[in-house]
Design a protein around this motif. Structure first.
Motif, PDB file in Angstrom:
ATOM      1  N   ARG A  18      36.284  63.428  63.540  1.00 45.86           N
ATOM      2  CA  ARG A  18      36.696  62.411  62.573  1.00 45.86           C
ATOM      3  C   ARG A  18      35.525  62.016  61.671  1.00 45.86           C
ATOM      4  NH1 ARG A  18      41.633  60.124  63.450  1.00 45.86           N
ATOM      5  NH2 ARG A  18      41.034  58.310  62.230  1.00 45.86           N
ATOM      6  N   ARG A  78      38.160  67.935  49.745  1.00 48.35           N
ATOM      7  CA  ARG A  78      39.526  67.657  50.198  1.00 48.35           C
ATOM      8  C   ARG A  78      40.255  68.902  50.697  1.00 48.35           C
ATOM      9  NH1 ARG A  78      41.190  62.715  48.762  1.00 48.35           N
ATOM     10  NH2 ARG A  78      43.398  63.275  48.782  1.00 48.35           N
ATOM     11  N   ASP A  79      39.669  70.071  50.531  1.00 50.11           N
ATOM     12  CA  ASP A  79      40.316  71.307  50.970  1.00 50.11           C
ATOM     13  C   ASP A  79      39.450  71.939  52.053  1.00 50.11           C
ATOM     14  OD1 ASP A  79      41.935  73.473  51.227  1.00 50.11           O
ATOM     15  OD2 ASP A  79      41.919  74.023  49.108  1.00 50.11           O
ATOM     16  N   VAL A  80      39.676  71.539  53.302  1.00 53.80           N
ATOM     17  CA  VAL A  80      38.765  71.839  54.406  1.00 53.80           C
ATOM     18  C   VAL A  80      39.321  72.962  55.283  1.00 53.80           C
ATOM     19  CG1 VAL A  80      37.503  70.862  56.373  1.00 53.80           C
ATOM     20  CG2 VAL A  80      38.072  69.411  54.406  1.00 53.80           C
ATOM     21  N   LEU A 134      42.050  63.884  58.433  1.00 48.88           N
ATOM     22  CA  LEU A 134      42.491  64.400  57.132  1.00 48.88           C
ATOM     23  C   LEU A 134      43.963  64.067  56.885  1.00 48.88           C
ATOM     24  CD1 LEU A 134      40.737  67.901  57.019  1.00 48.88           C
ATOM     25  CD2 LEU A 134      40.075  65.809  55.818  1.00 48.88           C
ATOM     26  N   GLU A 135      44.795  64.192  57.927  1.00 54.43           N
ATOM     27  CA  GLU A 135      46.212  63.869  57.753  1.00 54.43           C
ATOM     28  C   GLU A 135      46.405  62.386  57.481  1.00 54.43           C
ATOM     29  OE1 GLU A 135      48.292  65.438  61.149  1.00 54.43           O
ATOM     30  OE2 GLU A 135      48.489  67.426  60.217  1.00 54.43           O
ATOM     31  N   LEU A 172      35.365  63.625  52.940  1.00 55.76           N
ATOM     32  CA  LEU A 172      36.126  62.805  51.997  1.00 55.76           C
ATOM     33  C   LEU A 172      35.197  61.963  51.129  1.00 55.76           C
ATOM     34  CD1 LEU A 172      39.012  61.685  54.380  1.00 55.76           C
ATOM     35  CD2 LEU A 172      39.169  63.341  52.507  1.00 55.76           C
ATOM     36  N   ALA A 201      35.203  64.673  59.018  1.00 57.87           N
ATOM     37  CA  ALA A 201      36.241  64.511  57.999  1.00 57.87           C
ATOM     38  C   ALA A 201      35.899  63.369  57.046  1.00 57.87           C
ATOM     39  CB  ALA A 201      37.596  64.250  58.671  1.00 57.87           C
ATOM     40  N   LEU A 203      46.173  64.388  53.565  1.00 57.10           N
ATOM     41  CA  LEU A 203      45.895  65.799  53.319  1.00 57.10           C
ATOM     42  C   LEU A 203      46.554  66.670  54.390  1.00 57.10           C
ATOM     43  CD1 LEU A 203      42.098  65.525  52.406  1.00 57.10           C
ATOM     44  CD2 LEU A 203      44.063  65.546  50.857  1.00 57.10           C
ATOM     45  N   PRO A 257      43.991  71.243  58.348  1.00 55.85           N
ATOM     46  CA  PRO A 257      43.127  72.346  57.920  1.00 55.85           C
ATOM     47  C   PRO A 257      43.463  73.632  58.667  1.00 55.85           C
ATOM     48  CG  PRO A 257      41.941  70.887  59.400  1.00 55.85           C
ATOM     49  CD  PRO A 257      43.261  70.227  59.124  1.00 55.85           C
ATOM     50  N   LEU A 275      39.119  66.307  63.291  1.00 60.29           N
ATOM     51  CA  LEU A 275      39.136  66.655  61.867  1.00 60.29           C
ATOM     52  C   LEU A 275      40.557  66.583  61.320  1.00 60.29           C
ATOM     53  CD1 LEU A 275      37.484  68.009  59.443  1.00 60.29           C
ATOM     54  CD2 LEU A 275      38.395  70.180  60.307  1.00 60.29           C
ATOM     55  N   ARG A 276      41.493  67.215  62.023  1.00 60.40           N
ATOM     56  CA  ARG A 276      42.887  67.263  61.557  1.00 60.40           C
ATOM     57  C   ARG A 276      43.493  65.875  61.429  1.00 60.40           C
ATOM     58  NH1 ARG A 276      47.387  66.106  63.198  1.00 60.40           N
ATOM     59  NH2 ARG A 276      46.587  65.550  65.254  1.00 60.40           N
TER      60      ARG A 276
END
Length: 343
Positions: free
Chosen positions: A179, A191-193, A217-218, A186, A182, A222, A225, A213-214
């Protein structure tokens, strides 16, 4: 409180001078954390003033313990053929110091996962317990851990901390670390990881990093990844990055599950004419010495090596002495360097 000092210093003499019981002196001189730091230091100073030394042979006879623990490294593919992950080599120093501070001897052994390491030390009584570093495929490792449990072997391991983990487990809070990565992406406009590393049952630590990380981002709106599989080697990171580039998948950031994977990925990116960080930012994990020597220097998550060594030894001692301790998660610290500089 004990007896007055005699001609030759004993633990009872230290207890008398310190105003504590003799068992407290014994625990303090072993570095047992159930004795306060202030009391441990007071007892150590008195012992030093009295020129007191622990008779390890007598202590072992009384306790039926060897006062020795064994550190088992498991082989990992490495470019220098040492077959030992550099992160675990760095941890060796902290484990050695923690043992010395607690009056323990340390045996160090290199093992292949297919060997019968899970029975060797129990049968020979060479050590009171084991510290395990490295494991490769976790699905192959788990049955051997269960055998250790079944035969009553005391052990502590470095790895993924979960509620169902057998033995005493110490590890980094991988989800929280993911986290943090991520959040850093940001903050720097990425933003495209993409994630490089195994994220399944075979590698629960990597899976935790991906999950952190996921989820972060969500939460930021986003997409999850994509994951390109890689084990902990430079060559695996190089191959995974080449697969990413060949796929045509656009990205502006890579989170590699280890520094070695990140270093290999950066080599592949350079060969493809991709600039780090201008085109793609890269973050690794572990903060091995080589991380600060890449071009540009690698942003990474630093694991608490000193705290890890102390926690592993204390967790093993707690098992040996019949004390319960919970699984121990250590925080990871993001170390920001040039590989993620804002564009």
């Amino acid at each position: 409180m004990g007896r007055k000092p005699t001609g030759r210093p004993t633990s009872f003499d230290i207890a008398y001078a310190a105003g504590v019981s003799q068992p407290t002196v014994s625990r303090a001189l072993r570095g047992d954390r159930s004795v306060s730091a202030q009391t441990r230091e007071k007892i150590r100073q008195i012992a030093q003033d009295l020129n007191y030394t622990v008779d390890k042979n007598a202590s072992s006879l009384r306790s039926q313990r060897s006062n020795t623990i064994a550190l088992l490294f498991f082989e990992d593919p490495t470019p220098d053929e040492s077959m030992i992950n550099p992160f675990f080599l760095a941890m060796l120093g902290s484990i050695t110091r923690a043992c010395a501070d607690r009056g323990l001897d340390l045996l160090i052994s290199f093992q292949r996962m297919e060997d019968d390491w899970h029975v060797k030390y129990q049968d020979s009584h060479r050590a009171d317990g084991l510290i395990l570093l490295g494991y490769g495929d976790y699905t192959l490792y788990t049955p051997k851990l269960q055998k250790l449990v079944d035969q009553g072997t005391h052990y502590a391991r470095w790895g993924s901390v979960s509620h169902d983990a057998s033995g005493a487990t110490v590890g980094t809070d991988n989800v929280d670390a993911g986290r943090k990565v991520a959040a850093h992406f940001l903050k720097t406009g990425r933003r495209d990881v993409v994630f490089l590393g195994e994220a399944g049952d075979t590698s629960p630590e990597f899976a935790g990093r991906y999950e952190g990380l996921r989820s972060a981002l969500e939460e930021a709106g986003l997409a999850a990844p994509p994951c390109f599989a890689a084990i902990t080697t430079e060559e695996a990171g190089y191959a995974a990055a080449r697969t990413l580039l060949a796929s045509g998948r656009a990205c502006d950031a890579i989170f590699a599950a280890s520094d070695l994977i990140a270093i290999g990925a950066m080599r592949a990116l350079a060969e493809a004419g991709k600039r780090v960080p201008a085109d793609i930012a890269v973050v690794g994990f572990d903060d091995i010495p080589a991380a600060s020597l890449t071009t540009p220097p690698l942003t990474t998550v630093m694991q608490d090596i000193k705290g890890a060594g102390e926690a592993l030894v204390d967790a093993l001692l707690a098992q040996i002495e019949g004390r319960e301790i919970p699984p121990h998660k250590l925080p990871g610290k993001l170390v920001t360097r040039g590989s993620t500089a804002p564009v």
